[in-house]
Design an enzyme around this catalytic site. Structure first.
Site, PDB file in Angstrom:
ATOM      1  N   ILE A 136     -12.216  13.472  62.433  1.00  0.00           N
ATOM      2  CA  ILE A 136     -12.704  13.933  61.119  1.00  0.00           C
ATOM      3  C   ILE A 136     -13.044  15.424  61.190  1.00  0.00           C
ATOM      4  O   ILE A 136     -12.723  16.190  60.276  1.00  0.00           O
ATOM      5  CB  ILE A 136     -13.933  13.124  60.646  1.00  0.00           C
ATOM      6  CG1 ILE A 136     -13.602  11.628  60.571  1.00  0.00           C
ATOM      7  CG2 ILE A 136     -14.401  13.608  59.279  1.00  0.00           C
ATOM      8  CD1 ILE A 136     -14.761  10.728  60.148  1.00  0.00           C
ATOM      9  N   HIS A 178     -23.383   1.500  53.307  1.00  0.00           N
ATOM     10  CA  HIS A 178     -21.979   1.650  53.723  1.00  0.00           C
ATOM     11  C   HIS A 178     -21.639   0.545  54.713  1.00  0.00           C
ATOM     12  O   HIS A 178     -21.577   0.744  55.912  1.00  0.00           O
ATOM     13  CB  HIS A 178     -21.785   3.024  54.365  1.00  0.00           C
ATOM     14  CG  HIS A 178     -20.362   3.305  54.730  1.00  0.00           C
ATOM     15  ND1 HIS A 178     -19.338   3.273  53.824  1.00  0.00           N
ATOM     16  CD2 HIS A 178     -19.796   3.626  55.914  1.00  0.00           C
ATOM     17  CE1 HIS A 178     -18.203   3.565  54.439  1.00  0.00           C
ATOM     18  NE2 HIS A 178     -18.446   3.775  55.714  1.00  0.00           N
TER      19      HIS A 178
HETATM   20  P1  A3D Z   1     -13.955  10.936  66.966  1.00  0.00           P
HETATM   21  O1  A3D Z   1     -12.576  11.428  66.768  1.00  0.00           O
HETATM   22  O2  A3D Z   1     -14.253  10.100  68.154  1.00  0.00           O
HETATM   23  O3  A3D Z   1     -14.918  12.212  66.969  1.00  0.00           O
HETATM   24  C1  A3D Z   1     -16.284  12.101  67.164  1.00  0.00           C
HETATM   25  C2  A3D Z   1     -16.776  13.410  67.713  1.00  0.00           C
HETATM   26  O4  A3D Z   1     -18.152  13.297  68.112  1.00  0.00           O
HETATM   27  C3  A3D Z   1     -16.010  13.813  68.959  1.00  0.00           C
HETATM   28  O5  A3D Z   1     -15.718  15.180  68.944  1.00  0.00           O
HETATM   29  C4  A3D Z   1     -17.033  13.438  69.968  1.00  0.00           C
HETATM   30  O6  A3D Z   1     -16.776  13.845  71.194  1.00  0.00           O
HETATM   31  C5  A3D Z   1     -18.270  14.006  69.293  1.00  0.00           C
HETATM   32  N1  A3D Z   1     -19.525  13.813  70.028  1.00  0.00           N
HETATM   33  C6  A3D Z   1     -19.851  12.794  70.853  1.00  0.00           C
HETATM   34  N2  A3D Z   1     -21.057  13.030  71.388  1.00  0.00           N
HETATM   35  C7  A3D Z   1     -21.493  14.210  70.900  1.00  0.00           C
HETATM   36  C8  A3D Z   1     -22.663  14.980  71.068  1.00  0.00           C
HETATM   37  N3  A3D Z   1     -23.643  14.575  71.883  1.00  0.00           N
HETATM   38  N4  A3D Z   1     -22.793  16.143  70.394  1.00  0.00           N
HETATM   39  C9  A3D Z   1     -21.820  16.552  69.579  1.00  0.00           C
HETATM   40  N5  A3D Z   1     -20.685  15.869  69.368  1.00  0.00           N
HETATM   41  C10 A3D Z   1     -20.533  14.712  70.031  1.00  0.00           C
HETATM   42  O7  A3D Z   1     -14.473  10.158  65.671  1.00  0.00           O
HETATM   43  P2  A3D Z   1     -14.127  10.422  64.131  1.00  0.00           P
HETATM   44  O8  A3D Z   1     -14.119  11.888  63.882  1.00  0.00           O
HETATM   45  O9  A3D Z   1     -12.949   9.614  63.758  1.00  0.00           O
HETATM   46  O10 A3D Z   1     -15.406   9.725  63.457  1.00  0.00           O
HETATM   47  C11 A3D Z   1     -16.677  10.317  63.567  1.00  0.00           C
HETATM   48  C12 A3D Z   1     -17.757   9.383  63.045  1.00  0.00           C
HETATM   49  O11 A3D Z   1     -17.563   9.169  61.640  1.00  0.00           O
HETATM   50  C13 A3D Z   1     -17.778   7.985  63.683  1.00  0.00           C
HETATM   51  O12 A3D Z   1     -19.109   7.590  63.896  1.00  0.00           O
HETATM   52  C14 A3D Z   1     -17.145   7.098  62.601  1.00  0.00           C
HETATM   53  O13 A3D Z   1     -17.565   5.752  62.694  1.00  0.00           O
HETATM   54  C15 A3D Z   1     -17.659   7.771  61.354  1.00  0.00           C
HETATM   55  N6  A3D Z   1     -16.918   7.467  60.116  1.00  0.00           N
HETATM   56  C16 A3D Z   1     -17.630   7.376  58.963  1.00  0.00           C
HETATM   57  C17 A3D Z   1     -16.990   7.105  57.780  1.00  0.00           C
HETATM   58  C18 A3D Z   1     -17.781   7.011  56.505  1.00  0.00           C
HETATM   59  O14 A3D Z   1     -17.212   6.928  55.443  1.00  0.00           O
HETATM   60  C19 A3D Z   1     -19.238   7.006  56.569  1.00  0.00           C
HETATM   61  C20 A3D Z   1     -15.600   6.951  57.745  1.00  0.00           C
HETATM   62  C21 A3D Z   1     -14.898   7.060  58.929  1.00  0.00           C
HETATM   63  C22 A3D Z   1     -15.562   7.319  60.121  1.00  0.00           C
END
Ligand code: A3D
Length: 321
Positions: free
Chosen positions: A14, A176
């Site tokens: 994201i 959510h």
């Molecule tokens: P992903 O591609 O794994 O990215 C997550 C990021 O968080 C990566 O860069 C990680 O390394 C980073 N991270 C981990 N630990 C730390 C830390 N201590 N400090 C800073 N950064 C860190 O995941 P994503 O981008 O696909 O999703 C991110 C989050 O959004 C997840 O929790 C999903 O469940 C959530 N999400 C929410 C929705 C909503 O509509 C609310 C939709 C889709 C995903």
């Protein structure tokens, strides 16, 4: 006018799309923070090197240090693990609460005046925890969920009716999770109730209701549907778009009414919890909650969803957060 600055915490799926969308829209300069050395620098360099092609002129910088988020106007947090197939959002609770606590401490120290949009799951709990750790004003801490859930619901309706999604207005309230509440009665096509259009299409109220029920169910499970297909992560294009719409409303003081996870002070009969409701977003973050009248059935569904949020927050507190 000085350029605005958006800090992105988390440089995963994201986070990367967020940086690109913000660049393409020239919404603000971007700081992308992530702890792994070189990775955020590589991602932002890659996006910035397309700026001549796409014709955008903002600064994009990757960093491993919180001090670089200083003076950010908006902070968008995606730090945390996404769901894997078979995992519920709540399974993520302990892992992501630890991450969110450390992120909240970094943002509190270095961007104390920012308005913060949180995307990390489980969303309602992560927003609650971030506000608790930072002590930021409640109106400045907002969760993204409803814009995406509502867009999903609107898309399903548009596809079903064969009309442009631009003419659909549909909203999803509540937490959510699987208990979210798509508001069927208020869903409309340029003011005309969707149920009326479905009844005309099928010439039968029972069939129309069946079709709507299926769209409601698909909306509630839409995140899981994408997880099941991707297999290695969760949705990332659409949550990024949703958060950018919120950031745009805040930076442009647009007073847009966007379903958002905001702190309720008695509105909808809820006191002291973050729950998804329509909110007016402007330069002060959540400037007002818009109340809509719910009938008994809608209120009951909303209450179930609020209880799910309360249980999630209680679980998090029991775990020591
Ligand atoms: P992903 O591609 O794994 O990215 C997550 C990021 O968080 C990566 O860069 C990680 O390394 C980073 N991270 C981990 N630990 C730390 C830390 N201590 N400090 C800073 N950064 C860190 O995941 P994503 O981008 O696909 O999703 C991110 C989050 O959004 C997840 O929790 C999903 O469940 C959530 N999400 C929410 C929705 C909503 O509509 C609310 C939709 C889709 C995903």
């Amino acid at each position: 006018m000085a350029k605005k600055k958006i800090a992105l915490i988390g440089g995963g799926q994201i986070g990367g799309v967020l940086a690109q969308l913000i660049g393409l829209r020239e919404l603000a300069d971007v700081i992308l923070f992530y702890i792994v050395e070189d990775m955020p620098q590589g991602k932002t360099l890659d996006i910035a090197e397309a700026s001549r092609i796409d014709g955008f002129d903002v600064k994009l910088k990757g960093t491993n240090e919180y001090k670089d988020i200083d003076n950010a106007d908006v902070v968008i947090i995606t730090a945390g693990l996404p769901r894997k197939p078979g995992m519920s959002r709540d399974d993520l609770l302990t892992t992501n609460a630890k991450i969110m606590k450390s992120v909240a401490e970094g943002v509190k120290e270095h961007a104390p005046n920012a308005i913060v949009i949180i995307i990390s799951n489980p969303l309602d709990a992560m927003v609650t925890l971030f506000q608790k750790v930072t002590g930021f004003d409640h109106n400045k801490v907002i969760g993204q969920a409803g814009v995406l859930d509502s867009s999903r619901f609107s898309s399903f309706i548009a596809w079903e009716l064969g009309v442009s999604v631009k003419d659909i207005n549909a909203m999803v309230l509540g937490g959510h999770g699987d208990t979210m509440v798509p508001l069927v009665r208020y869903a409309n096509v340029n003011g005309v109730p969707v149920m009326e259009q479905l009844e005309r299409k099928y010439g039968d109220a029972t069939k129309a209701k069946e079709v709507m029920d299926a769209m409601v169910t698909r909306t509630k499970k839409a995140g899981g549907e994408v997880v099941g297909l991707l297999k290695t992560g969760s949705a990332f294009y659409s949550p990024a778009s949703a958060a950018v719409a919120m950031a745009e409303a805040i930076l442009g003081d647009q007073k847009r009414v966007l379903p958002s996870c905001v702190y309720l002070n008695g509105e909808y009969g809820v006191d002291g919890y973050y729950v998804g409701v329509p909110a007016v977003l402007g330069e002060n973050g959540c400037e007002r909650v818009l109340e809509v009248t719910l009938n008994d059935e809608e209120q009951a569904a909303f209450d179930v969803s609020v209880n799910a949020v309360k249980n999630l927050v209680a679980d998090m507190e029991r775990l020591g957060f």
